[in-house]
Design a protein around this motif. Structure first.
Motif, mmCIF file in Angstrom:
data_model
loop_
_atom_site.group_PDB
_atom_site.id
_atom_site.type_symbol
_atom_site.label_atom_id
_atom_site.label_comp_id
_atom_site.label_asym_id
_atom_site.label_seq_id
_atom_site.Cartn_x
_atom_site.Cartn_y
_atom_site.Cartn_z
ATOM 1 N N GLN A 322 -49.942 -21.691 -26.229
ATOM 2 C CA GLN A 322 -49.864 -22.466 -27.472
ATOM 3 C C GLN A 322 -49.850 -23.962 -27.183
ATOM 4 O O GLN A 322 -50.487 -24.763 -27.899
ATOM 5 C CB GLN A 322 -48.636 -22.054 -28.270
ATOM 6 N N ARG A 323 -49.111 -24.369 -26.171
ATOM 7 C CA ARG A 323 -49.060 -25.806 -25.850
ATOM 8 C C ARG A 323 -50.432 -26.315 -25.434
ATOM 9 O O ARG A 323 -50.881 -27.381 -25.864
ATOM 10 C CB ARG A 323 -48.036 -26.010 -24.725
ATOM 11 N N ASP A 328 -55.558 -29.137 -26.620
ATOM 12 C CA ASP A 328 -57.013 -29.092 -26.785
ATOM 13 C C ASP A 328 -57.433 -29.515 -28.202
ATOM 14 O O ASP A 328 -58.454 -30.213 -28.381
ATOM 15 C CB ASP A 328 -57.534 -27.691 -26.472
ATOM 16 N N ARG A 329 -56.684 -29.099 -29.217
ATOM 17 C CA ARG A 329 -57.007 -29.505 -30.590
ATOM 18 C C ARG A 329 -56.920 -31.013 -30.747
ATOM 19 O O ARG A 329 -57.788 -31.654 -31.364
ATOM 20 C CB ARG A 329 -56.056 -28.813 -31.570
ATOM 21 N N LYS A 330 -55.875 -31.596 -30.212
ATOM 22 C CA LYS A 330 -55.737 -33.049 -30.303
ATOM 23 C C LYS A 330 -56.879 -33.753 -29.563
ATOM 24 O O LYS A 330 -57.416 -34.762 -30.034
ATOM 25 C CB LYS A 330 -54.392 -33.479 -29.720
ATOM 26 N N ARG A 331 -57.265 -33.210 -28.429
ATOM 27 C CA ARG A 331 -58.345 -33.828 -27.669
ATOM 28 C C ARG A 331 -59.674 -33.724 -28.425
ATOM 29 O O ARG A 331 -60.452 -34.697 -28.473
ATOM 30 C CB ARG A 331 -58.454 -33.157 -26.297
ATOM 31 N N VAL A 332 -59.939 -32.594 -29.056
ATOM 32 C CA VAL A 332 -61.182 -32.426 -29.837
ATOM 33 C C VAL A 332 -61.182 -33.333 -31.073
ATOM 34 O O VAL A 332 -62.207 -33.949 -31.426
ATOM 35 C CB VAL A 332 -61.354 -30.943 -30.234
ATOM 36 N N ALA A 333 -60.032 -33.421 -31.762
ATOM 37 C CA ALA A 333 -59.949 -34.296 -32.941
ATOM 38 C C ALA A 333 -60.173 -35.747 -32.551
ATOM 39 O O ALA A 333 -60.854 -36.504 -33.274
ATOM 40 C CB ALA A 333 -58.580 -34.129 -33.615
ATOM 41 N N ALA A 334 -59.628 -36.159 -31.418
ATOM 42 C CA ALA A 334 -59.829 -37.539 -30.985
ATOM 43 C C ALA A 334 -61.287 -37.790 -30.645
ATOM 44 O O ALA A 334 -61.843 -38.862 -30.959
ATOM 45 C CB ALA A 334 -58.939 -37.821 -29.771
ATOM 46 N N MET A 335 -61.960 -36.830 -30.057
ATOM 47 C CA MET A 335 -63.377 -37.001 -29.732
ATOM 48 C C MET A 335 -64.225 -37.063 -31.001
ATOM 49 O O MET A 335 -65.172 -37.864 -31.088
ATOM 50 C CB MET A 335 -63.848 -35.840 -28.835
ATOM 51 N N ARG A 336 -63.925 -36.223 -32.004
ATOM 52 C CA ARG A 336 -64.662 -36.269 -33.250
ATOM 53 C C ARG A 336 -64.471 -37.605 -33.980
ATOM 54 O O ARG A 336 -65.424 -38.159 -34.538
ATOM 55 C CB ARG A 336 -64.240 -35.124 -34.163
#
Length: 346
Positions: A322-323, A328-336
């Motif tokens: 989960q961590r 990974d979600r935060k990293r993808v959102a920052a890239m978008r």
């Protein structure tokens, strides 16, 4: 006074009067009971028909005591000799090569060489076994060496401190008579004693115990210094000789295989940074590494041994997944977000 039974089982009861010390001369003499029967050992011998088995022998018994006792019963000339329990046990050990052991006996160190160092004794035993396999070509030299060692061993014995050694209480003995008729006469004489009064019981010869025995022990506790010094010197000479022979034997046996192809493992010399010392250090380091590896395997084996440990491990793995998912979600959102704000130059 209670009546004395004539027999107990297969034994005839032989009462004897013990000598009365002067300090208690006003009291009636004590009566000691011997138990006699025809000798019937498990392994029959040629002298069984003319021998008697005696139980409950007094602690100060000697051949002279029994010779006088049976002489007073049936007259002189019928009693020949007697062998006590300790002597019979010693003969059995010698016949069995020193390996016989009697469970009912106490610790017997009469055949134990107290001057032999442990290393010398073990190597001497190994050498004797190899000599038996190799043959008797060195028997003459070995016999002379053994004779010299026995002479030195006898000289190394400390002076005795007791006038007479005592036997075990309630010990046994086997009395040998001239013929089978003498045994019958002794048994008949024992049976007649129960018809007489206590004053007519045969008397045990003069006791060697009491105050004279203790006085002799007190005198013998202080032996001559010269005799004591000779015994101690002989003891250490024997000890050093056996140690030297053991070291020489270990040196010769170190790389000599026997007839089966095995090499005797012996302790080498220690000489600082010698090969033996380096080999021992390497062996110690290897043993330490093996011990650490064994402890690590045991720790790993016990990690998931219980059910609650499995539940905790799965829970920790789930939280870790989960961590990582949130990261990974935060990293993808920052890239978008970064891609949406990108404006190329016109």
């Amino acid at each position: 006074m209670a009546s004395i039974p004539k027999s107990l089982g297969d034994y005839a009861v032989l009462p004897v009067q013990l000598p009365q010390p002067q300090s208690i001369a006003h009291l009636p003499p004590a009566t000691h009971f011997l138990y006699v029967r025809r000798n019937a050992p498990k392994i029959a011998t040629a002298d069984d028909d003319r021998s008697l088995f005696i139980a409950n022998a007094p602690v100060d018994s000697t051949e002279e005591h029994f010779r006088a006792l049976f002489g007073s019963l049936v007259g002189p000339g019928r009693f020949e000799s007697i062998s006590f329990e300790e002597e019979r046990r010693r003969q059995r050990k010698q016949a069995a090569g020193g390996d016989d052991f009697d469970d009912d006996s106490e610790s017997d160190f009469e055949g134990f060489d107290t001057a032999a160092p442990r290393r010398a004794a073990s190597l001497s035993d190994l050498q004797s076994r190899k000599r038996k396999r190799e043959g008797g070509d060195k028997e003459d030299r070995e016999e002379s060496r053994r004779s010299a060692m026995n002479a030195l061993r006898q000289q190394s014995q400390l002076p005795a401190t007791w006038p007479q050694s005592l036997r075990r209480s309630g010990g046994t003995a086997v009395a040998l008579f001239a013929d089978a008729k003498s045994v019958e006469i002794v048994l008949k004489a024992v049976a007649k004693l129960h018809k007489a009064s206590a004053q007519q019981y045969p008397a045990w010869p003069s006791a060697s115990l009491g105050a004279p025995w203790l006085a002799g022990h007190n005198r013998m506790n202080y032996p001559n210094r010269e005799d004591l010094r000779e015994s101690v010197d002989a003891f250490f000479a024997l000890f050093n000789q056996q140690e030297a022979e053991a070291a020489e034997l270990a040196r010769r046996l170190r790389n000599v295989p026997d007839e089966d192809g095995f090499v005797t493992v012996t302790r080498g010399t220690t000489g600082g940074a010698s090969r033996g010392g380096a080999a021992r250090q390497q062996e110690a380091a290897l043993a330490r590494a093996k011990q650490l590896a064994k402890q690590e395997r045991q720790r790993q084996d016990m990690t998931n041994f219980y059910r609650f440990q499995l539940r905790e491990r799965k829970k920790e793995e789930q939280l870790e997944l989960q961590r990582k998912f949130q990261e990974d979600r935060k990293r993808v959102a920052a890239m978008r977000e970064k891609r949406g704000k990108f404006k190329p130059e016109a």
